[in-house]
Design an enzyme around this catalytic site. Sequence first.
Site, short mmCIF file in Angstrom:
data_model
loop_
_atom_site.label_atom_id
_atom_site.label_comp_id
_atom_site.label_asym_id
_atom_site.label_seq_id
_atom_site.Cartn_x
_atom_site.Cartn_y
_atom_site.Cartn_z
N CYS A 100 0.82 -1.23 0.00
CA CYS A 100 0.00 0.00 0.00
C CYS A 100 0.84 1.27 0.00
CB CYS A 100 -0.97 0.00 1.18
SG CYS A 100 -0.16 0.18 2.77
N CYS A 149 13.45 -0.32 12.64
CA CYS A 149 12.87 0.46 13.72
C CYS A 149 11.46 0.87 13.29
CB CYS A 149 13.76 1.68 13.95
SG CYS A 149 13.31 2.65 15.36
#
Length: 154
Positions: free
Chosen positions: A122, A142
């Site tokens: 997406c 992260c």
Amino acid sequence: MNNYKRKFLKLFSLSYLSIFLLPYNLLHSTTKKIINQKLTKEQKNIMLNESTERPFSSPLNNEKRKGFFHCANCGAKLFASNAKFDSGTGWPSFTESLPGAFKTKIDYSLGMKRVEYHCAKCGVHHGHVFDDGSTATQKRFCSNGLCLIFKPKS
Ligand SMILES: [Zn+2]
């Protein structure tokens, strides 16, 4: 000039313009598509504007069950629980993603060179990947916990 000729010229100049602009668009835009209409303002701000959630704010920091982490927008499977490790940074951290889960781009914001990663399906932003992981892969994904949904293995 007759009407037909004028129309043709207009069409011709428009298509010429789009050919000229096309490479620019391909190079500089990542298509981000909001699929989950229930996303909060904070989630959208991270996903679309590459903002970052407060460290130690995500309940997923303490998630230790077996299962998979999915994209909170489109549901794509991104990380397996066995790739998760405690980096001490306050953000859910992973040594590796599932193959093909993300695409990356170089991010020069904040005056440093970082590698940004976004959902391959997406296009929304998820976090940054660093090469300082104290793990076998040396990688540290992260992640913003707000961009993830954990589904425990049943
Ligand atoms: Zn996604």
